[in-house]
Design a protein around this motif. Sequence first.
Motif, PDB file in Angstrom:
ATOM      1  N   GLY A  67       0.810  -1.204   0.000  1.00 14.37           N
ATOM      2  CA  GLY A  67       0.000   0.000   0.000  1.00 14.37           C
ATOM      3  C   GLY A  67       0.850   1.262   0.000  1.00 14.37           C
ATOM      4  N   ARG A  68       0.167   2.397   0.119  1.00 13.86           N
ATOM      5  CA  ARG A  68       0.843   3.702   0.107  1.00 13.86           C
ATOM      6  C   ARG A  68       1.007   4.218   1.530  1.00 13.86           C
ATOM      7  NH1 ARG A  68      -2.768   6.878  -4.224  1.00 13.86           N
ATOM      8  NH2 ARG A  68      -4.385   5.883  -2.957  1.00 13.86           N
ATOM      9  N   ILE A  69       2.104   4.928   1.762  1.00 11.99           N
ATOM     10  CA  ILE A  69       2.447   5.376   3.108  1.00 11.99           C
ATOM     11  C   ILE A  69       2.198   6.867   3.269  1.00 11.99           C
ATOM     12  CG2 ILE A  69       4.362   5.735   4.725  1.00 11.99           C
ATOM     13  CD1 ILE A  69       5.588   3.140   3.626  1.00 11.99           C
ATOM     14  N   VAL A  70       1.496   7.218   4.342  1.00 13.04           N
ATOM     15  CA  VAL A  70       1.396   8.600   4.810  1.00 13.04           C
ATOM     16  C   VAL A  70       2.205   8.655   6.102  1.00 13.04           C
ATOM     17  CG1 VAL A  70      -0.114  10.448   5.613  1.00 13.04           C
ATOM     18  CG2 VAL A  70      -0.888   8.909   3.796  1.00 13.04           C
ATOM     19  N   GLU A  84     -13.040   6.843   8.109  1.00 15.08           N
ATOM     20  CA  GLU A  84     -14.446   7.229   8.014  1.00 15.08           C
ATOM     21  C   GLU A  84     -14.855   7.551   6.583  1.00 15.08           C
ATOM     22  OE1 GLU A  84     -15.760  10.058  10.888  1.00 15.08           O
ATOM     23  OE2 GLU A  84     -15.011   8.881  12.586  1.00 15.08           O
ATOM     24  N   ALA A  85     -13.849   7.795   5.727  1.00 16.37           N
ATOM     25  CA  ALA A  85     -14.124   7.997   4.301  1.00 16.37           C
ATOM     26  C   ALA A  85     -14.129   6.672   3.543  1.00 16.37           C
ATOM     27  CB  ALA A  85     -13.095   8.945   3.702  1.00 16.37           C
ATOM     28  N   PRO A 103       7.704   7.716   1.683  1.00 13.00           N
ATOM     29  CA  PRO A 103       6.274   7.988   1.864  1.00 13.00           C
ATOM     30  C   PRO A 103       5.654   8.585   0.605  1.00 13.00           C
ATOM     31  CG  PRO A 103       7.639   9.081   3.545  1.00 13.00           C
ATOM     32  CD  PRO A 103       8.532   8.655   2.442  1.00 13.00           C
ATOM     33  N   TRP A 104       4.426   8.234   0.363  1.00 10.04           N
ATOM     34  CA  TRP A 104       3.622   8.888  -0.689  1.00 10.04           C
ATOM     35  C   TRP A 104       3.285  10.307  -0.241  1.00 10.04           C
ATOM     36  CZ3 TRP A 104      -2.249   8.427  -0.404  1.00 10.04           C
ATOM     37  CH2 TRP A 104      -2.862   9.133  -1.446  1.00 10.04           C
ATOM     38  N   ILE A 105       2.839  10.451   1.001  1.00  6.34           N
ATOM     39  CA  ILE A 105       2.586  11.763   1.600  1.00  6.34           C
ATOM     40  C   ILE A 105       3.409  11.851   2.877  1.00  6.34           C
ATOM     41  CG2 ILE A 105       0.878  13.322   2.625  1.00  6.34           C
ATOM     42  CD1 ILE A 105      -1.273  11.908   0.948  1.00  6.34           C
ATOM     43  N   ARG A 161      -7.148  15.638   1.929  1.00  3.64           N
ATOM     44  CA  ARG A 161      -7.558  16.090   0.589  1.00  3.64           C
ATOM     45  C   ARG A 161      -6.660  15.491  -0.483  1.00  3.64           C
ATOM     46  NH1 ARG A 161     -10.598  16.414  -1.601  1.00  3.64           N
ATOM     47  NH2 ARG A 161     -10.730  18.297  -2.873  1.00  3.64           N
ATOM     48  N   LEU A 162      -5.349  15.387  -0.204  1.00  2.00           N
ATOM     49  CA  LEU A 162      -4.439  14.773  -1.172  1.00  2.00           C
ATOM     50  C   LEU A 162      -4.751  13.285  -1.363  1.00  2.00           C
ATOM     51  CD1 LEU A 162      -1.107  16.518  -0.109  1.00  2.00           C
ATOM     52  CD2 LEU A 162      -2.389  16.887  -2.238  1.00  2.00           C
ATOM     53  N   ALA A 163      -5.325  12.679  -0.333  1.00  2.00           N
ATOM     54  CA  ALA A 163      -5.740  11.274  -0.437  1.00  2.00           C
ATOM     55  C   ALA A 163      -7.123  11.132  -1.057  1.00  2.00           C
ATOM     56  CB  ALA A 163      -5.714  10.629   0.947  1.00  2.00           C
ATOM     57  N   GLY A 164      -7.757  12.264  -1.401  1.00  2.00           N
ATOM     58  CA  GLY A 164      -9.031  12.219  -2.100  1.00  2.00           C
ATOM     59  C   GLY A 164     -10.262  12.263  -1.234  1.00  2.00           C
ATOM     60  N   VAL A 165     -10.118  12.588   0.057  1.00  2.00           N
ATOM     61  CA  VAL A 165     -11.282  12.633   0.945  1.00  2.00           C
ATOM     62  C   VAL A 165     -12.015  13.965   0.750  1.00  2.00           C
ATOM     63  CG1 VAL A 165     -12.072  12.548   3.340  1.00  2.00           C
ATOM     64  CG2 VAL A 165     -10.083  11.195   2.631  1.00  2.00           C
ATOM     65  N   PRO A 166     -13.329  13.950   0.525  1.00  2.00           N
ATOM     66  CA  PRO A 166     -14.083  15.190   0.334  1.00  2.00           C
ATOM     67  C   PRO A 166     -14.216  15.991   1.631  1.00  2.00           C
ATOM     68  CG  PRO A 166     -15.555  13.288   0.281  1.00  2.00           C
ATOM     69  CD  PRO A 166     -14.171  12.748   0.317  1.00  2.00           C
TER      70      PRO A 166
END
Length: 451
Positions: free
Chosen positions: A108-111, A132-133, A177-179, A294-299
């Motif tokens: 997976g991707r790392i934050v 929660e998203a 890390p991705w982020i 937001r960078l992970a796409g959460v509204p």
Amino acid sequence: MELKNKRVLVVGLGKSGIAAAMFLRQQGAQVTVSDARSATALAKEIPALLDAGIMVEAGGHGLLTFRRQDLIVISPGVPLDTPEVKQVIGYGMPVIGELELASRFLKGRIVAITGSNGKTTTTTLIGKILAEAQLLTLVGGNIGTPVIDLIPKSTDETIDVLEVSSFQLETIEQFRPWIAVVLNITPDHLDRHGSFENYAAMKTRITELQQADDFLILNAEDKPTQMVAVKTKAQIFWFSPRRPIKQGAFVHGESIVFIPREGAKAEPIMPVAEIPLKGSHNVENVLAAVCAARLAGVPAEKIRSAVTSFKAVEHRLEFVRSLHGVEYFNDSKATNVDATMKAIAAFPGGVHLILGGKDKDSDYTLLVPLLRERVKAVYTIGSAAEKIERQLHGVVKMVEAGTMDAAVREAQKVAVAGDVVLLAPACSSFDQFENYEHRGRVFRQIVQELS
């Protein structure tokens, strides 16, 4: 990374060291563990290690033990200048940490979140927002769950949210890390790193291997953090509670907004007043979390919902109880001076402050302005008490309490309705307690028993 039949030494039997040893054994490695503590002190850990077929060296490190290995994995609490570690590094033997080992197998991707203060709160909040998203989310690292324990649950779709410390970043080689988030860089762990410059350099390593399709989130109001920007290839997003910025999250009027790219329209996220956490520093933590989410796409609406229902993390300005109008707060995680300053600043005044523990070569005079403005008395505990009392002599009333129990009870005697008794010790806990969690639990128990 091929581990089968490799001779691997794990140095340090903290939580991450034990997890690393067990993982390595499961991968087929011939594992030895070495710890400076005695066999008696490790009585709880040794049986399970032996049952797993892991050899145990206790009561010190043998140089021959180190030299007979193919790989050495050191725990975050073990300095690289430990004589045996220093020698084998000189021989060219590979030495990595648990974070680096785990990252070779984690899917997976790392934050990844680092900083002198706010790491745990921000890591927990980002994890909550993503979960929660409905994003597949795992949370671990310096926050308490070793990264290596996340491996069995990780998938290609997982987002791994990791709190990482300067100690962990000291031994990375391929960790990318991705982020990446750097919340702040203020003096801490100088007893380990030797200077603020060395400490800051370790924090900067979080972005060392990032590329142009990765993201780096930085604090626009923290000068040492700003310097990380010149070290990265990643796309930089900023956060600021004070002023508009071109790309990232900031406070506009009474609301938090996010700008996804330079020149784009600001997206409203939520009112600042809806943040349930005490202290202006927690506004910064939320801003950083907004950027990452937001960078992970959460509204925006999902972010707002998660933040407004977020509760203070244990031992981080944690409300314990109110007794006779006096409120008691546990900020045992305030293990450096900057964190203690932020904790004091969360209250307008009437603070009875418990300070002390094991000194980390800190300058307690930095507390003076806030002590004069907001603190009624300081109650010193632990081995750093003498230094604290010397540096703060004459600034505010000082009570040489010695122990946590005495400090709480002395504060209770004089605190009046409207006052706050605050544990924010500005020191590590290892002189009187197992760790900061143990210290916080002891404080809570003492406070709950007050009558």
